[in-house]
Design an enzyme around this catalytic site. Structure first.
Site, PDB file in Angstrom:
ATOM      1  N   SER A  79       0.851  -1.193   0.000  1.00 39.91           N
ATOM      2  CA  SER A  79       0.000   0.000   0.000  1.00 39.91           C
ATOM      3  C   SER A  79       0.889   1.246   0.000  1.00 39.91           C
ATOM      4  O   SER A  79       1.656   1.424  -0.941  1.00 39.91           O
ATOM      5  CB  SER A  79      -0.974  -0.033   1.176  1.00 39.91           C
ATOM      6  N   ASP A 111      -9.000  -4.423  -6.618  1.00 40.95           N
ATOM      7  CA  ASP A 111      -8.669  -3.480  -5.544  1.00 40.95           C
ATOM      8  C   ASP A 111      -9.504  -2.214  -5.708  1.00 40.95           C
ATOM      9  O   ASP A 111      -9.389  -1.512  -6.706  1.00 40.95           O
ATOM     10  CB  ASP A 111      -7.181  -3.143  -5.618  1.00 40.95           C
ATOM     11  N   HIS A 146      -7.555  -5.244  -2.036  1.00 37.29           N
ATOM     12  CA  HIS A 146      -6.329  -4.620  -1.554  1.00 37.29           C
ATOM     13  C   HIS A 146      -5.504  -5.551  -0.665  1.00 37.29           C
ATOM     14  O   HIS A 146      -4.281  -5.489  -0.646  1.00 37.29           O
ATOM     15  CB  HIS A 146      -6.692  -3.348  -0.783  1.00 37.29           C
TER      16      HIS A 146
END
Length: 775
Positions: free
Chosen positions: A639, A718, A750
């Site tokens: 991330s 995602d 994600h």
């Protein structure tokens, strides 16, 4: 960007129970200087590879987990008789069940499981429900949430497969009852009235109420829902970036609802291609990118009996409703943020008119919090004092607020930031606060005169947080430490009472045998003066000579990954040690649990301060630790950590040899408004171009600078960091003929959930580092 920030934006009970206990408090507690551990290879201290307990990736990601089946959402029942929680199934850790055990001690018992309720039917979720679970960072199935219903401590409410169910605790045992029966249109976000006589929920975008006895039928309270208008649901931005998962709240007497109406008609539509192995599903999502229009949110009070609606006027500059609720006298309140998030305002509403109670301002941004609470034991201007928190002093502290005049009185004076309040009995406030430069968290109690004390059980190098019962007399404490998975106990706020341990699932005996030993490393930030938290784990392959190192960092705002709490990457670190790598973990400036000056380092500086600190740390490591090969230091991030990984490799000055970037943002104009603008401001410079903050954080524009190995990983479904980020980077690298590695996960979001997918992911990462970092 919440939650997967390398121990991904955990929030963090950020592994296990941490998401439940977001806040902290403090009292002066001496913490001994950590004794540096000698960083040596197994060969250097006489141990050969055969003396080290073996560990495989298959075992790291197998079921049951090495740390045991960790519980989540632990609660004390309203009557104090039970402790309830969600527990992974003994047959499948990806399925959660509802359990409880007597607060006085006794064996835990399963109340209900999804398999028992569904009777062989498969669990069904709509896309909206799946994405709501993603917002809450819940990747498991089964019973994923619940709540106690009413004050009796006998009834629990939970949603499952689109419908709602009750569990009643009877003398004959727990009895499950189905409340709704419509799997096509789910009942979302259910909530019990304060007296437990009825529930409210959202269905088809409208708010409904339903009695829990046979006295009446479900009734709809609102009207006008459509594909772009809904009542009572948290919009994407609120849930993802403001940690507000709800869109309506019961009044104390149960006669009204404070409800938010969300209109997304002007929010741009992003089309996501959810690419599966056997099909491609086109999903349209209202997703406001930086600089684009947000949803329009309005606030209303609804009379439960007849649905009569009264609007609450919001200030013209109130872009976001961050928090909402009711004071004890039946007055609704809202906390709102301006678009730049530099001003947060608390407003109360009487007779349809708003009156500002207080406001917070910050030249960078204001952090939202959940510390607002009435203190019944102290009257100010004829009303209960309000508990509030502020960073105005440069460090988050609790204060007492006069609701009428707005006057403030400091309450805490902690040497490190208060994390959050826990509870109050009207005379004493229990809170959690940082210690040991943010690496530890402890529990404290303070009276209204400012006299504080650490709660029983305080010690160095641990992480404690808690939830209180309704009277703030008993705490449900979770304690974690390095190598020790979170454990639950019931503890009195009063000193000297013996805590009641709540036995959980014991860790596998293998965990103790493979536990990595951390060495505290003294690292200074790129500014040459700020100390950073860092740990090093020596390789255990039994071979002499300089070793490669894998660096793990998140680097972004809103979380911390280098501390004395249980780390869910513990087994992965142990595995890499056995593969012959040193492992280096780091918190750069801008990360959580430090003073304001530290946490605001990201202001208009993505890809600047974090990269500078990472490079400085990597260059200092070989001077601090023996046996590190400075030419073979790699990096792994997820991330925001993925952004940091890519940015570090797209730099001619990088000291890194290779990097892995999972779900990386690459162009911040593609990321959502509230998160991105909080740190970088609006992207438009007013002259038809982009501001410097966005240009310097744009990785796509730096593609030509890639000279070293890079592995990019992304899930095609995602909805947080859209797959488009990686598609743009892929195209940019191909256009300048730069070789790189790419691994995609069809249909994965994600978190790339699922044991099989996780194992494949880490096998891929392992193979990449073996190829690029080992001789």
């Amino acid at each position: 960007m919440t939650a997967y920030r390398l121990t991904p934006r955990l929030v963090t009970l950020a592994a296990a129970l941490a998401p439940l206990f977001p806040m902290a408090a403090t009292v002066a507690m001496k913490s001994p200087k950590p004794t540096p551990l000698v960083a040596t290879t197994a060969a250097a201290h006489g141990a050969g590879a055969g003396d080290v307990t073996p560990l495989s990736l298959e075992r790291v990601f197998a079921d049951p987990p090495l740390q045991g089946r960790l519980t989540r959402q632990a609660e004390i029942s309203p009557d104090g008789a039970w402790v309830s929680y969600l527990r992974p199934s003994a047959s499948d850790s990806d399925q959660l069940e509802l359990w409880a055990q007597p607060a006085a001690g006794g064996a835990p018992r399963k109340l209900v499981s999804a398999a028992e309720v569904l009777g062989g039917r498969s669990q069904q979720l709509t896309e909206a429900e799946r994405m709501a679970l993603e917002r809450k960072r819940i990747s498991q199935g089964g019973i994923t949430s619940y709540q106690w219903c009413g004050p009796s401590g006998k009834t629990l409410l939970f949603p499952l497969s689109g419908d709602l169910y009750l569990v009643r605790l009877t003398e004959q045992g727990p009895k499950a009852q189905r409340l709704t029966n419509d799997e096509q249109v789910p009942e979302q976000d259910p909530s019990c009235s304060p007296d437990g006589s009825r529930i409210a929920y959202v269905k088809g975008g409208e708010l409904w109420v339903q009695p829990l006895d046979a006295s009446g039928s479900p009734r709809v309270l609102t009207k006008g829902a459509s594909d772009t208008v809904s009542w009572g649901l948290a919009e994407f931005i609120a849930a993802e970036e403001l940690s507000r998962q709800r869109g309506y709240w019961w009044s104390p007497d149960g006669r009204q609802l404070l409800a938010l109406r969300v209109d997304e008609s002007e929010v741009p539509v992003k089309t996501r291609a959810q690419i599966f192995s056997d099909r491609t599903t086109m999903t349209q999502q209202r997703y406001p990118g930086a600089g684009e229009k947000n949803a329009r949110v309005s606030a209303w009070t609804l009379q439960v009996d007849d649905g009569r609606a009264t609007p609450l006027p919001l200030a013209a500059d109130a872009e976001y409703v961050a928090r909402a609720g009711w004071f004890g006298d039946g007055t609704p309140w809202l906390q709102t943020l301006t678009r730049d998030q530099r001003q947060l305002t608390l407003t109360e509403y009487a007779n349809g008119l708003g009156r500002m109670v207080t406001e917070e301002r910050d030249a960078a941004w204001v952090e939202v919090h959940d510390d607002l609470m009435e203190i019944d034991g102290l009257q100010l201007s004829g009303q209960p004092a309000l508990l509030w928190s502020s960073e105005a002093s440069g460090r988050r502290q609790l204060l007492l607020l006069d609701r009428r005049t707005g006057a403030r009185r400091p309450l805490t004076n902690e040497p490190e930031p208060v994390a959050h309040r826990i509870c109050t009995d009207g005379k004493t406030v229990v809170y959690a606060a940082a210690r040991d430069r943010g690496r530890s968290r402890e529990l404290f109690a303070i009276d209204l005169a400012g006299n504080s004390r650490a709660l029983d059980g305080a010690q160095a190098r641990q992480w404690r947080d808690a939830r209180g019962d309704g009277d703030c007399g008993q705490l449900l404490v979770t304690r974690g430490a390095w190598g020790e998975p979170p454990a639950l106990s019931l503890q009195s706020v009063k000193a000297g009472a013996q805590p009641v341990a709540l036995p959980g699932d014991a860790p596998d005996a293998l965990l103790a045998r493979i536990l990595p030993t951390p060495q505290v490393v003294d690292i200074t930030a790129a500014d040459g003066r700020t100390p950073l938290n860092a740990l090093y784990f020596a390789p255990l392959d039994g071979k002499a000579g300089p070793h490669p190192v894998i660096t793990m960092a998140y680097g972004g705002p809103g979380t911390s990954t280098t501390n004395w709490n249980w780390n869910r990457d513990t087994a992965l670190i142990a595995y890499w040690q056995r593969r012959g790598y040193g492992v280096f973990t780091l918190d750069t400036r801008g990360m959580q649990n430090r003073d304001r000056a530290f946490t605001r380092a990201h202001h208009e500086a993505f890809g600047v301060v974090d990269v500078g600190d990472l490079f400085a740390a990597v260059r200092q490591l070989p001077k601090q630790v023996a046996g590190v090969d400075p030419k073979r230091i790699g990096f792994f991030g997820w991330s925001y950590g993925g952004f940091l990984a890519e940015r570090a490799m797209l730099d001619a000055d990088t000291p890194l040899a290779a990097a892995v970037a999972v779900a990386p943002p690459t162009d911040w104009t593609l990321y959502d408004t509230a998160y991105t603008e909080r740190y970088l401001g609006l992207p438009q410079d007013g002259k038809g171009g982009q501001t410097l903050a966005y240009r310097q954080a744009n990785l796509v524009a730096r593609a030509a600078q890639l000279e070293k190995p890079l592995l990019i990983v992304h899930g095609t479904a995602d909805d947080n960091v859209l797959f488009e980020h990686t598609l743009r980077m892929t195209e940019a690298l191909q256009n300048v003929s730069k070789p790189f590695d790419l691994m995609i996960y069809p249909g994965k979001a994600h978190g790339i959930a699922g044991r099989g997918a996780k194992l494949h992911l880490y096998r891929t990462i392992d193979a990449f580092f073996a190829r690029e970092l080992r001789p």
